[in-house]
Design a protein around this motif. Sequence first.
Motif, mmCIF file in Angstrom:
data_model
loop_
_atom_site.group_PDB
_atom_site.id
_atom_site.type_symbol
_atom_site.label_atom_id
_atom_site.label_comp_id
_atom_site.label_asym_id
_atom_site.label_seq_id
_atom_site.Cartn_x
_atom_site.Cartn_y
_atom_site.Cartn_z
ATOM 1 N N GLN A 12 1.634 6.566 -6.873
ATOM 2 C CA GLN A 12 0.588 7.533 -7.188
ATOM 3 C C GLN A 12 1.113 8.954 -7.068
ATOM 4 N N ASN A 13 1.891 9.222 -6.032
ATOM 5 C CA ASN A 13 2.458 10.561 -5.844
ATOM 6 C C ASN A 13 3.383 10.937 -7.004
ATOM 7 N N VAL A 14 4.180 9.972 -7.467
ATOM 8 C CA VAL A 14 5.075 10.224 -8.600
ATOM 9 C C VAL A 14 4.251 10.515 -9.857
ATOM 10 N N LEU A 15 3.240 9.690 -10.116
ATOM 11 C CA LEU A 15 2.398 9.894 -11.302
ATOM 12 C C LEU A 15 1.700 11.246 -11.261
ATOM 13 N N ASP A 16 1.195 11.631 -10.079
ATOM 14 C CA ASP A 16 0.477 12.900 -9.960
ATOM 15 C C ASP A 16 1.384 14.104 -10.199
ATOM 16 N N ALA A 17 2.686 13.927 -10.020
ATOM 17 C CA ALA A 17 3.627 15.032 -10.240
ATOM 18 C C ALA A 17 3.900 15.273 -11.725
ATOM 19 N N LEU A 18 3.523 14.333 -12.581
ATOM 20 C CA LEU A 18 3.797 14.456 -14.017
ATOM 21 C C LEU A 18 2.725 15.293 -14.710
ATOM 22 N N PRO A 19 3.127 16.160 -15.655
ATOM 23 C CA PRO A 19 2.133 16.944 -16.392
ATOM 24 C C PRO A 19 1.422 16.129 -17.478
ATOM 25 N N GLU A 20 2.051 15.029 -17.937
ATOM 26 C CA GLU A 20 1.423 14.187 -18.955
ATOM 27 C C GLU A 20 0.218 13.473 -18.348
ATOM 28 N N LEU A 50 0.829 -1.204 0.000
ATOM 29 C CA LEU A 50 0.000 0.000 0.000
ATOM 30 C C LEU A 50 0.864 1.253 0.000
ATOM 31 N N HIS A 51 1.950 1.220 0.767
ATOM 32 C CA HIS A 51 2.866 2.363 0.787
ATOM 33 C C HIS A 51 3.533 2.535 -0.577
ATOM 34 N N ASP A 52 3.941 1.414 -1.180
ATOM 35 C CA ASP A 52 4.573 1.485 -2.497
ATOM 36 C C ASP A 52 3.604 2.046 -3.530
ATOM 37 N N ARG A 53 2.348 1.627 -3.454
ATOM 38 C CA ARG A 53 1.327 2.108 -4.389
ATOM 39 C C ARG A 53 1.100 3.608 -4.207
ATOM 40 N N GLN A 54 1.083 4.058 -2.941
ATOM 41 C CA GLN A 54 0.883 5.483 -2.691
ATOM 42 C C GLN A 54 2.067 6.301 -3.205
ATOM 43 N N ARG A 55 3.265 5.765 -3.033
ATOM 44 C CA ARG A 55 4.450 6.464 -3.561
ATOM 45 C C ARG A 55 4.363 6.565 -5.079
#
Length: 198
Positions: free
Chosen positions: A65-73, A58-63
């Motif tokens: 998600q945070n990385v993906l959300d930082a992308l403008p694409e 769950l922690h890995d998935r949240q990390r």
Amino acid sequence: KYPSHMEDMRQTLSTGRMLEHETRAPDGRAFLVRILPYGVPSSKARGVLATFVDITALHDRQRLQNVLDALPEHVALLDSAGTIVMANAAWIGFAKSNGDPDLQHSGIGSNYLEAYANSPSEEGALEASRARHGVKSVLEGAEPYFSLQYPCHTPTEKRWFLMNVAPIRGEDYGAVVSCVNITEWYEHPNSPGNRKIS
């Protein structure tokens, strides 16, 4: 890495209230710890039960998600059947403002391959068919990669996007789909900001 474990068990034993918090194992794995009171009805003896649930994934998935959300694409992860299992904030925002406000066709849990079925125009239907075929080919392993440049116009704006689809090896995901707005590059290929650096 839980120095207050015995004290927390004593507290639950004396108060009768459950305690819950997260801790880490020496190898870095994350655990959710629950300490619950228990008693045997036929006895005055009381005790506590401590459970350790591994929540590292769950922690890995949240990390992730945070990385993906930082992308403008606009980025979405598909499972092997083409169902969207994760999407970043840019993907969700674009879908909501471009014809899918309830995320029925391009939100988490929807099948991305089926989203191409109903295109409003003939030109859109051709692009949708090409995109569906490309995504499906990557998911099935027939193609190592797929890329498509396509129009995505609104009544007030001409827009072009570049879709890239790449496979993800593993149990949970089948492919990653990213879409980048290339309108500026498409309309002004020789502008200073769009020239290739040699």
